[in-house]
Design a protein around this motif. Structure first.
Motif: not given
Ligand code: SAH
Ligand code: SF4
Ligand code: F3S
Length: 446
Positions: A84-92, A104-112, A129-132, A134-139
């Motif tokens: 998902a991270q690697q292909e992102g939009d291409k999959l859609l 993987p970084d979006a797992v904590p946001r899965v409900r939304d 699509l969510d393949t952002k 997050l940096d060290l501070e916000t993760y």
């Protein structure tokens, strides 16, 4: 109640993330199902470490989207994980009926994400699509416990995400982003919560656990974290994975002298026995250094059982290089290993070395030779266990025979012996009567 079906491919990080996804979605009324056709939400948590696991996604999606098409209720289909991270939009774009792609970084946001992607009409699609990264501070690591941990003997606990190494063959830094160490306080809270659920074996996970905490001022080091986890009441066994040989410090080796609950098994991926190949892989250790680490570990914990990963057919690997891998396998005497043919991954530095590609036939022949020798060594080591008595933490009954239970030794060897379900979760002394390639057989516990 709505039902969610999650298919997991890949490593322990994905297994762990799947647990978190299931815990988080539980708050929105999703309960897990094992039958894909019953699900209102189908998630596939993907792996792209080699070409083969990546291909699994596509056949899985074929089945999942067919279900979506043929139900008269809305079914949401999502792709998570490393592909998902690697292909992102291409999959859609490739799968027009696919509802959600998240990394993987979006797992904590899965409900939304799921509520944004979910359509009310059967067969309809919104495509989120969510393949952002997050940096060290916000993760933020999800704190909810995997509901499946209740009643389990062992559980994974993530201690870091991402990887800052640049091994030239590896896609993980692209799919999982920068290394972030999880605060030790949070790790200990999760460990205590799992123990309260009945878990007694904790496996600390990350792509390079030995570098835990090093980039965070005031944070515990990995060795200190081991001591802290060992102090939690109810933790009987501690395992961890994965270790990078370069970062295996003397403080962690010392922990094998000090901490009885630290198990006598280490998975220490070597990749190759040739220093030249290791250099081109950018692993930053030599064959000799690896052997020194092994000797120091055996000095600290004489019965330590070692396992490893090998890549054969890395670009430019000569016959002589491969022979060095074979002699390293013998010199260390790994109890088991995972071995793979090198698989070129998109965007990785080793693609530049492909002009020296090893032919697929030669790589295959090397792999077969390596695996054959590994089976012999595993069989010999396991056969030599006959006559010994080992402590086994019982995990469950055998798949084939309910009067046989199985569990692992501290050294991670699988043992089958006569017993019943009430032994699950207990550590018992089992006399070993025979050893095979992948397991040991024991008598009824003493
Ligand atoms: N973080 C771990 C490895 C994670 S990937 C470590 O550094 O040891 C698990 C294993 O997959 C690796 O150890 C390696 O043996 C294998 N692997 C990774 N990329 C690969 C590739 N491109 N081709 C073949 N095998 C690969
Ligand atoms: Fe990949 Fe190397 Fe990081 Fe392991 S340490 S995940 S092999 S880049
Ligand atoms: Fe695969 Fe991603 Fe793990 S590529 S091995 S699921 S980190």
């Amino acid at each position: 109640m709505k039902k969610v079906f999650i298919q997991t491919f890949g490593c322990q990080m994905n297994v762990y993330d799947t647990g978190k996804i299931s815990a988080l979605l539980g708050h929105d009324g999703y309960e897990p199902t094992r039958v894909m056709a019953d699900a209102d939400l189908i998630i596939v948590n993907t792996c792209s470490i080699r070409e083969k696991p990546e291909l699994k996604l596509h056949s899985f999606l074929g089945d999942a989207l067919k279900i979506k098409r043929n139900q008269d209720r809305p079914v949401t289909v999502a792709v998570a994980g490393c592909v998902a991270q690697q292909e992102g939009d291409k999959l859609l774009k490739r799968y027009r009926e696919l509802d959600l792609v998240f990394g993987p970084d979006a797992v904590p946001r899965v409900r939304d994400l799921v509520s944004a992607a979910r359509s009310e009409a059967p067969g309809a699609t919104r495509q989120v699509l969510d393949t952002k990264f997050l940096d060290l501070e916000t993760y933020a690591f999800a704190s909810d416990l995997d509901p499946a941990s209740k009643g389990q003997v062992g559980s994974f606990v993530t201690i870091q995400k991402g990887c800052d190494n640049k091994c030239t063959f590896c896609i993980v830094p692209t799919t999982r982003g920068k290394e972030v160490s999880r605060p030790s306080e949070e790790i200990l809270v999760e460990v205590r919560g799992l123990v309260a659920n009945g878990v007694c074996e904790i496996t600390l996970i990350g792509q390079n656990v030995n570098s835990y905490g090093l980039k965070v001022p005031g944070e515990l080091t990995f060795a200190q974290l081991l001591y802290a986890v060992a102090e939690v009441q109810g933790v009987e066994r501690i395992r961890y994975t994965t270790s990078h040989p370069r970062d295996m410090g003397s403080d962690v080796i010392q922990a094998y002298r000090d901490i009885p609950s630290l198990t006598s098994h280490l998975h220490l991926p070597v990749q190759s026995g040739s220093t030249g190949v290791l250099r081109r892989m950018k692993r930053f250790y030599t064959r000799e250094r690896y052997l020194e680490v092994v000797a120091a570990l055996r000095d600290a914990r004489p019965d330590i059982v070692l396992s490893t990963d090998f890549i054969v057919g890395f670009p430019g690997e000569t016959d002589a290089d491969f022979e060095e891998t074979m002699t390293l396998l013998d010199a260390v005497g790994f109890a088991s290993s995972f071995s793979f043919k090198y698989s070129p991954r998109p965007g990785t530095p080793a693609l530049k070395l492909l002009k020296d590609e090893v032919s697929p036939e030669l790589a295959q022949a090397r792999l077969m030779r390596l695996q054959e020798r590994q089976r012999e060594i595993s069989r010999e080591l396991n056969a030599a266990m006959a006559g010994k008595t080992v402590d086994v933490l019982v995990e469950g009954t055998s798949r084939y025979d309910e009067s046989v239970v199985c569990g692992r030794t501290s050294g991670f060897q699988m043992v089958n012996f006569p017993g019943s379900l009430d032994l699950v979760g207990q550590t018992v002394s089992v006399p070993i009567i025979a050893g095979f390639t992948n397991s040991l057989r024991g008598e009824a516990p003493l």
